[in-house]
Design an enzyme around this catalytic site. Structure first.
Site, PDB file in Angstrom:
ATOM      1  N   HIS A 246       0.838  -1.205   0.000  1.00  0.00           N
ATOM      2  CA  HIS A 246       0.000   0.000   0.000  1.00  0.00           C
ATOM      3  C   HIS A 246       0.871   1.253   0.000  1.00  0.00           C
ATOM      4  CE1 HIS A 246      -3.233  -2.773   1.201  1.00  0.00           C
ATOM      5  NE2 HIS A 246      -4.052  -1.846   0.742  1.00  0.00           N
ATOM      6  N   LYS A 250      -0.502   4.695   4.574  1.00  0.00           N
ATOM      7  CA  LYS A 250      -1.373   3.738   5.289  1.00  0.00           C
ATOM      8  C   LYS A 250      -0.857   3.490   6.696  1.00  0.00           C
ATOM      9  CE  LYS A 250      -3.816  -0.629   4.821  1.00  0.00           C
ATOM     10  NZ  LYS A 250      -5.095  -0.029   5.219  1.00  0.00           N
TER      11      LYS A 250
HETATM   12  P1  NAD Z   1      -7.396   9.379   5.079  1.00  0.00           P
HETATM   13  O1  NAD Z   1      -6.474   9.587   6.211  1.00  0.00           O
HETATM   14  O2  NAD Z   1      -7.089  10.027   3.779  1.00  0.00           O
HETATM   15  O3  NAD Z   1      -8.895   9.844   5.492  1.00  0.00           O
HETATM   16  C1  NAD Z   1      -9.434   9.683   6.774  1.00  0.00           C
HETATM   17  C2  NAD Z   1     -10.230  10.948   7.061  1.00  0.00           C
HETATM   18  O4  NAD Z   1     -10.976  10.769   8.269  1.00  0.00           O
HETATM   19  C3  NAD Z   1      -9.328  12.176   7.276  1.00  0.00           C
HETATM   20  O5  NAD Z   1      -9.760  13.233   6.457  1.00  0.00           O
HETATM   21  C4  NAD Z   1      -9.497  12.486   8.748  1.00  0.00           C
HETATM   22  O6  NAD Z   1      -9.372  13.872   9.048  1.00  0.00           O
HETATM   23  C5  NAD Z   1     -10.916  12.001   8.960  1.00  0.00           C
HETATM   24  N1  NAD Z   1     -11.243  11.800  10.375  1.00  0.00           N
HETATM   25  C6  NAD Z   1     -10.452  11.331  11.374  1.00  0.00           C
HETATM   26  N2  NAD Z   1     -11.141  11.338  12.531  1.00  0.00           N
HETATM   27  C7  NAD Z   1     -12.368  11.801  12.246  1.00  0.00           C
HETATM   28  C8  NAD Z   1     -13.535  12.050  13.033  1.00  0.00           C
HETATM   29  N3  NAD Z   1     -13.546  11.802  14.353  1.00  0.00           N
HETATM   30  N4  NAD Z   1     -14.635  12.543  12.426  1.00  0.00           N
HETATM   31  C9  NAD Z   1     -14.632  12.794  11.091  1.00  0.00           C
HETATM   32  N5  NAD Z   1     -13.559  12.598  10.299  1.00  0.00           N
HETATM   33  C10 NAD Z   1     -12.448  12.094  10.883  1.00  0.00           C
HETATM   34  O7  NAD Z   1      -7.534   7.812   4.909  1.00  0.00           O
HETATM   35  P2  NAD Z   1      -8.179   6.995   3.682  1.00  0.00           P
HETATM   36  O8  NAD Z   1      -7.096   6.547   2.783  1.00  0.00           O
HETATM   37  O9  NAD Z   1      -9.349   7.726   3.134  1.00  0.00           O
HETATM   38  O10 NAD Z   1      -8.658   5.674   4.457  1.00  0.00           O
HETATM   39  C11 NAD Z   1      -9.533   5.750   5.548  1.00  0.00           C
HETATM   40  C12 NAD Z   1      -9.800   4.345   6.076  1.00  0.00           C
HETATM   41  O11 NAD Z   1     -10.452   3.566   5.060  1.00  0.00           O
HETATM   42  C13 NAD Z   1      -8.516   3.575   6.439  1.00  0.00           C
HETATM   43  O12 NAD Z   1      -8.804   2.780   7.566  1.00  0.00           O
HETATM   44  C14 NAD Z   1      -8.266   2.693   5.236  1.00  0.00           C
HETATM   45  O13 NAD Z   1      -7.551   1.537   5.519  1.00  0.00           O
HETATM   46  C15 NAD Z   1      -9.693   2.371   4.845  1.00  0.00           C
HETATM   47  N6  NAD Z   1      -9.904   1.990   3.439  1.00  0.00           N
HETATM   48  C16 NAD Z   1     -10.820   1.017   3.227  1.00  0.00           C
HETATM   49  C17 NAD Z   1     -11.145   0.646   1.941  1.00  0.00           C
HETATM   50  C18 NAD Z   1     -12.227  -0.380   1.739  1.00  0.00           C
HETATM   51  O14 NAD Z   1     -12.501  -0.778   0.608  1.00  0.00           O
HETATM   52  N7  NAD Z   1     -12.881  -0.824   2.821  1.00  0.00           N
HETATM   53  C19 NAD Z   1     -10.515   1.251   0.852  1.00  0.00           C
HETATM   54  C20 NAD Z   1      -9.577   2.267   1.094  1.00  0.00           C
HETATM   55  C21 NAD Z   1      -9.285   2.624   2.410  1.00  0.00           C
END
Ligand code: NAD
Length: 372
Positions: A246, A250
């Protein structure tokens, strides 16, 4: 913990009367999803609705609140308070996005805004985020929607039929409690939960429908099926190793997807992953233990997500790889989940339920998931 409504700090510029009425209605009676009318009692009989939608007139989920007042002779409409969360939905599924400024959040917003049958009612970010106050349409690179990014998820849960969450485990657990309080469906893409957190999600799913999917792409979910089947066929002379890579940002490892693939392999072998997984190797670890399932996590660049499951025997090797070229595949799965989850009974569901190839039904009828 959920902050009580009365104790919540006031949020400026929010159409509070509507939100409060909705919340009160929900507090009065126990959560009953059947009573959650997905096409809220709009003032169908109201005279002259032809004008542009008036934000304050749309009812939240549950009984219509302020519309009951006898309306006197026409008079100039009071100027509505600017809304942070949009409410006029014309029967479409009302969707909120927590973590809407994140990598996945932005991608999701873009897709949800253009998806038929649903309307984005709001988005939140963590306190202190520079995205707070920005227009969520603009944030997604689309036309402005007139809804600004807020920091009060509680209000968003009151206003939505379904909330989508790609944030972090701590935030997601708190959001799941809000889902349980309101009965609002929750689609969780966040990964990296520990077992206590998974148990919290499981408890919340007894009061609200929750879709929990470490990977929302069709390809990975198919891969899980295939890995389970191959593992059922092959004996332990075939070593199973799972390699993932990744992007450098991550924060959890191995990825939730790698663990889900490990779960699938263990299931195929009639085992529990936690008993046979080898999460890392470093130093004098000795020879490989027969029957274990090993993991390796690589990090670098902007890799969206690569996963390979290796079945290695003496003299031959089977490798199955999935490569995600864009986050769109996850967002597409999340959009599908939103439509699927709206109005479902409480329960903990997986992407396999959403995609229609679950053989086990809702996970809530079994035990909490072991990993995500
Ligand atoms: P990222 O860090 O870009 O985004 C996370 C967002 O959540 C940030 O903008 C952060 O400020 C916000 N955040 C944190 N605490 C918060 C709160 N209390 N209230 C509201 N917003 C809050 O990360 P990302 O790459 O978008 O990934 C996020 C999650 O999704 C990770 O756990 C990742 O592993 C997962 N993910 C899952 C899939 C899937 O298919 N299930 C795909 C991609 C990523």
């Amino acid at each position: 913990m959920i902050t009580k409504k009365a104790g919540r700090p006031a949020v400026k510029a929010v159409a509070k009367p509507v939100a409060k009425a909705g919340a009160k209605a929900l507090q009065k009676k126990p959560i009953d999803l059947k009573s959650q009318d997905k096409s809220p009692a709009k003032p169908a009989g109201k005279p002259a609705p032809a004008a542009a939608p008036a934000p304050a007139a749309a009812a939240p989920r549950g009984p219509a609140a302020p519309a009951a007042k006898p309306s006197p002779a026409p008079r100039p409409a009071p100027s509505p308070a600017p809304t942070k969360f949009k409410r006029q939905t014309n029967g479409a599924v009302k969707v909120g996005v927590v973590g809407c400024a994140g990598r996945m959040g932005q991608m999701l917003l873009k897709m949800l805004i253009n998806a038929p049958g649903m309307v984005v009612v709001g988005g939140t970010e963590r306190r202190g985020s520079i995205a707070l106050g920005q227009d969520i349409g603009a944030l997604a690179g689309a036309d402005p929607l007139g809804i600004s990014v807020g920091d009060d998820p509680s209000l968003l849960f009151d206003s939505s039929d379904v909330v989508v969450d790609f944030t972090n485990p701590t935030a997601t657990v708190s959001h799941a409690q809000m889902a349980a309080r309101t009965g609002c469906a929750l689609v969780i893409g966040t990964t990296g939960f520990d077992s206590d957190q998974l148990n919290s999600l499981y408890r919340a799913s007894q009061r609200a429908p929750i879709v929990l999917a470490a990977n929302m792409s069709l390809g990975i979910n198919l891969l899980q099926q295939v890995v389970e089947e191959i593992s059922r066929i092959l004996d332990t002379d075939w070593d199973i190793e799972i390699v993932e890579m990744h992007h450098r940002g991550k924060i959890d490892a191995p990825s939730g997807t790698a663990l889900a693939l490990g779960e699938a392999a263990a299931r195929g072998r009639g085992q529990q992953l936690r008993r046979i997984s080898r999460r890392s190797r470093d130093g004098q670890v000795g020879p490989r233990v027969k029957g274990e399932i090993g993991f390796a996590a690589l990090r670098g660049g902007d890799v969206v997500g690569d996963h390979t499951v290796i079945f290695a025997a003496d003299g031959e090797r089977v490798e199955i790889t999935h490569r995600a070229a864009s986050r769109e595949i996850f967002a597409r799965g999340a959009v599908k989940s939103v439509l699927w989850a709206a109005g479902k009974k409480p329960g903990l569901y997986s992407m396999r339920d959403v995609l229609g190839f679950s053989v086990q039904g809702p996970q809530s009828s079994a035990t909490p998931p072991a990993s995500s």
